[in-house]
Design a protein around this motif. Structure first.
Motif, PDB file in Angstrom:
ATOM      1  N   TRP A  69       5.873   0.717  -9.399  1.00 41.05           N
ATOM      2  CA  TRP A  69       4.736   0.533  -8.315  1.00 41.05           C
ATOM      3  C   TRP A  69       3.436   0.501  -8.841  1.00 41.05           C
ATOM      4  O   TRP A  69       3.016  -0.107  -8.352  1.00 41.05           O
ATOM      5  CB  TRP A  69       5.110   2.290  -6.868  1.00 41.05           C
ATOM      6  CG  TRP A  69       4.037   1.032  -5.824  1.00 41.05           C
ATOM      7  CD1 TRP A  69       4.017   0.102  -4.819  1.00 41.05           C
ATOM      8  CD2 TRP A  69       2.951   1.832  -5.987  1.00 41.05           C
ATOM      9  NE1 TRP A  69       2.864   0.097  -4.393  1.00 41.05           N
ATOM     10  CE2 TRP A  69       2.464   1.291  -4.582  1.00 41.05           C
ATOM     11  CE3 TRP A  69       2.821   2.964  -6.693  1.00 41.05           C
ATOM     12  CZ2 TRP A  69       0.827   1.673  -3.862  1.00 41.05           C
ATOM     13  CZ3 TRP A  69       1.070   3.352  -6.286  1.00 41.05           C
ATOM     14  CH2 TRP A  69       0.290   2.682  -4.657  1.00 41.05           C
ATOM     15  N   LYS A  70       3.941   1.723  -9.522  1.00 37.82           N
ATOM     16  CA  LYS A  70       1.901   1.973  -9.512  1.00 37.82           C
ATOM     17  C   LYS A  70       1.726   1.359 -10.644  1.00 37.82           C
ATOM     18  O   LYS A  70       0.462   0.844 -10.523  1.00 37.82           O
ATOM     19  CB  LYS A  70       2.065   3.071 -10.731  1.00 37.82           C
ATOM     20  CG  LYS A  70       0.916   4.003 -11.031  1.00 37.82           C
ATOM     21  CD  LYS A  70      -0.281   4.776  -9.486  1.00 37.82           C
ATOM     22  CE  LYS A  70      -0.629   6.267  -9.979  1.00 37.82           C
ATOM     23  NZ  LYS A  70      -1.140   6.802  -8.748  1.00 37.82           N
ATOM     24  N   LYS A  71       2.497   0.416 -11.429  1.00 41.83           N
ATOM     25  CA  LYS A  71       1.946  -0.593 -12.520  1.00 41.83           C
ATOM     26  C   LYS A  71       1.903  -1.918 -11.951  1.00 41.83           C
ATOM     27  O   LYS A  71       1.309  -2.569 -12.327  1.00 41.83           O
ATOM     28  CB  LYS A  71       2.997  -0.473 -13.995  1.00 41.83           C
ATOM     29  CG  LYS A  71       2.887   0.996 -14.457  1.00 41.83           C
ATOM     30  CD  LYS A  71       4.465   0.346 -15.409  1.00 41.83           C
ATOM     31  CE  LYS A  71       4.743   1.588 -16.435  1.00 41.83           C
ATOM     32  NZ  LYS A  71       5.714   1.791 -17.587  1.00 41.83           N
ATOM     33  N   SER A  72       2.509  -1.470 -10.613  1.00 40.04           N
ATOM     34  CA  SER A  72       1.943  -3.463 -10.025  1.00 40.04           C
ATOM     35  C   SER A  72       0.923  -3.587  -9.138  1.00 40.04           C
ATOM     36  O   SER A  72       0.522  -4.990  -8.511  1.00 40.04           O
ATOM     37  CB  SER A  72       3.504  -3.521  -9.766  1.00 40.04           C
ATOM     38  OG  SER A  72       4.419  -3.769 -10.231  1.00 40.04           O
ATOM     39  N   PHE A  73       1.209  -2.503  -8.470  1.00 41.75           N
ATOM     40  CA  PHE A  73       0.289  -2.396  -7.338  1.00 41.75           C
ATOM     41  C   PHE A  73      -0.884  -2.293  -7.532  1.00 41.75           C
ATOM     42  O   PHE A  73      -2.289  -2.396  -8.387  1.00 41.75           O
ATOM     43  CB  PHE A  73      -0.499  -0.512  -6.053  1.00 41.75           C
ATOM     44  CG  PHE A  73      -0.642  -0.770  -5.086  1.00 41.75           C
ATOM     45  CD1 PHE A  73      -0.488  -1.664  -3.773  1.00 41.75           C
ATOM     46  CD2 PHE A  73      -1.848  -0.421  -5.526  1.00 41.75           C
ATOM     47  CE1 PHE A  73      -1.124  -1.664  -2.822  1.00 41.75           C
ATOM     48  CE2 PHE A  73      -2.652  -0.434  -4.104  1.00 41.75           C
ATOM     49  CZ  PHE A  73      -2.597  -0.830  -2.599  1.00 41.75           C
ATOM     50  N   LYS A  74      -1.925  -3.607  -7.021  1.00 46.98           N
ATOM     51  CA  LYS A  74      -3.057  -3.974  -6.752  1.00 46.98           C
ATOM     52  C   LYS A  74      -3.641  -4.279  -5.426  1.00 46.98           C
ATOM     53  O   LYS A  74      -2.860  -4.752  -4.638  1.00 46.98           O
ATOM     54  CB  LYS A  74      -3.478  -5.809  -6.870  1.00 46.98           C
ATOM     55  CG  LYS A  74      -2.895  -5.437  -9.105  1.00 46.98           C
ATOM     56  CD  LYS A  74      -3.449  -6.747  -9.683  1.00 46.98           C
ATOM     57  CE  LYS A  74      -2.632  -7.392 -10.693  1.00 46.98           C
ATOM     58  NZ  LYS A  74      -1.569  -6.096 -11.322  1.00 46.98           N
ATOM     59  N   GLU A  75      -4.732  -3.422  -5.238  1.00 45.79           N
ATOM     60  CA  GLU A  75      -5.771  -3.184  -3.811  1.00 45.79           C
ATOM     61  C   GLU A  75      -5.829  -5.011  -3.076  1.00 45.79           C
ATOM     62  O   GLU A  75      -6.319  -5.914  -3.308  1.00 45.79           O
ATOM     63  CB  GLU A  75      -7.119  -2.495  -3.630  1.00 45.79           C
ATOM     64  CG  GLU A  75      -7.410  -2.048  -2.773  1.00 45.79           C
ATOM     65  CD  GLU A  75      -6.287  -1.000  -1.890  1.00 45.79           C
ATOM     66  OE1 GLU A  75      -5.987  -1.174  -1.039  1.00 45.79           O
ATOM     67  OE2 GLU A  75      -6.179   0.024  -2.376  1.00 45.79           O
ATOM     68  N   GLN A  83       0.526  -1.262   0.210  1.00 49.16           N
ATOM     69  CA  GLN A  83      -0.212   0.419   0.034  1.00 49.16           C
ATOM     70  C   GLN A  83       1.040   1.247  -0.335  1.00 49.16           C
ATOM     71  O   GLN A  83       0.354   2.018  -1.066  1.00 49.16           O
ATOM     72  CB  GLN A  83      -1.110   0.248   1.096  1.00 49.16           C
ATOM     73  CG  GLN A  83      -1.783   1.400   1.053  1.00 49.16           C
ATOM     74  CD  GLN A  83      -3.030   0.842   2.405  1.00 49.16           C
ATOM     75  OE1 GLN A  83      -2.779   0.383   2.974  1.00 49.16           O
ATOM     76  NE2 GLN A  83      -3.571   1.981   2.143  1.00 49.16           N
ATOM     77  N   LYS A 124      -3.360  -6.892  -2.507  1.00 50.23           N
ATOM     78  CA  LYS A 124      -2.448  -7.250  -2.932  1.00 50.23           C
ATOM     79  C   LYS A 124      -1.166  -7.133  -2.495  1.00 50.23           C
ATOM     80  O   LYS A 124      -0.805  -5.818  -2.261  1.00 50.23           O
ATOM     81  CB  LYS A 124      -2.441  -8.237  -4.381  1.00 50.23           C
ATOM     82  CG  LYS A 124      -4.062  -9.129  -4.444  1.00 50.23           C
ATOM     83  CD  LYS A 124      -4.123  -9.457  -5.919  1.00 50.23           C
ATOM     84  CE  LYS A 124      -5.302 -10.613  -6.206  1.00 50.23           C
ATOM     85  NZ  LYS A 124      -5.138 -11.366  -7.492  1.00 50.23           N
ATOM     86  N   LYS A 125       0.108  -8.450  -2.544  1.00 50.37           N
ATOM     87  CA  LYS A 125       1.266  -7.606  -2.634  1.00 50.37           C
ATOM     88  C   LYS A 125       1.493  -8.652  -3.521  1.00 50.37           C
ATOM     89  O   LYS A 125       2.116  -9.405  -3.495  1.00 50.37           O
ATOM     90  CB  LYS A 125       1.498  -8.268  -1.065  1.00 50.37           C
ATOM     91  CG  LYS A 125       0.948  -7.858  -0.338  1.00 50.37           C
ATOM     92  CD  LYS A 125       1.521  -7.738   1.529  1.00 50.37           C
ATOM     93  CE  LYS A 125       0.930  -6.595   2.300  1.00 50.37           C
ATOM     94  NZ  LYS A 125       0.839  -6.999   3.504  1.00 50.37           N
ATOM     95  N   GLU A 126       1.519  -7.798  -4.623  1.00 52.65           N
ATOM     96  CA  GLU A 126       2.592  -8.470  -6.030  1.00 52.65           C
ATOM     97  C   GLU A 126       3.870  -8.240  -5.708  1.00 52.65           C
ATOM     98  O   GLU A 126       4.270  -7.026  -5.914  1.00 52.65           O
ATOM     99  CB  GLU A 126       1.866  -7.524  -7.312  1.00 52.65           C
ATOM    100  CG  GLU A 126       0.498  -7.950  -7.634  1.00 52.65           C
ATOM    101  CD  GLU A 126       0.068  -9.256  -7.956  1.00 52.65           C
ATOM    102  OE1 GLU A 126       0.869  -9.802  -8.358  1.00 52.65           O
ATOM    103  OE2 GLU A 126      -0.951  -9.647  -7.355  1.00 52.65           O
TER     104      GLU A 126
END
Length: 145
Positions: free
Chosen positions: A118-124, A53, A126-128
């Motif tokens: 980070w912006k391209k990988s972040f999914k609410e 987050q 989840k910890k991608e």
């Protein structure tokens, strides 16, 4: 030769001019990785960053220092030697210095920038894992941090 994030974290804690929280340490790790790639076109850290987050996190480093909560982490007892040449250590030290001058929230804001890994990988929720290719792309494209 990539090194462990935990070794670099200990080095950062020793070299830092100010006391760091776990969040600040994670940001310093990430921006040091970007600066290193920008200068040497190779990754410094062997471990993967994950998109959490509040930005990129190395899980092992988080786990090592999570008991501190939002408090400052104690400096390690002994100095950590990374086994890198002077030129590489200079880039790392400059990156630590740059991060030390920025506020907690400024570091979060910069790690969340548009077009960043980070912006391209972040999914609410989840910890991608943030791919090393995306991190390298961010370092090459817009590491004007």
């Amino acid at each position: 030769m990539a090194i462990s994030a935990l070794e670099l974290a200990k080095y950062i804690l020793n070299k830092s001019d100010k006391e760091l929280s776990n969040l600040e340490l994670q940001k310093t790790l990430y921006f040091t990785e970007l600066d290193y790639i920008e200068n040497f076109n190779e990754h410094l850290i062997a471990d993967d960053f994950e998109a959490w987050q509040y930005g990129p996190v190395v899980r092992e480093v988080y786990g090592e220092y999570r008991n501190y909560g939002a408090n400052s982490i104690d400096k390690p007892e002994k100095e950590t030697l990374l086994g890198l040449d002077e030129k590489k250590l200079e880039v790392i030290n400059q990156s630590i210095e740059k991060c030390n001058k920025k506020s907690y929230w400024k570091l979060v804001e910069e790690s969340h920038r548009d077009g960043g890994a980070w912006k391209k990988s972040f999914k609410e929720g989840k910890k991608e894992i943030i791919s090393k290719a995306l991190i390298k792309q961010e370092a090459k494209n817009n590491n004007g941090f």
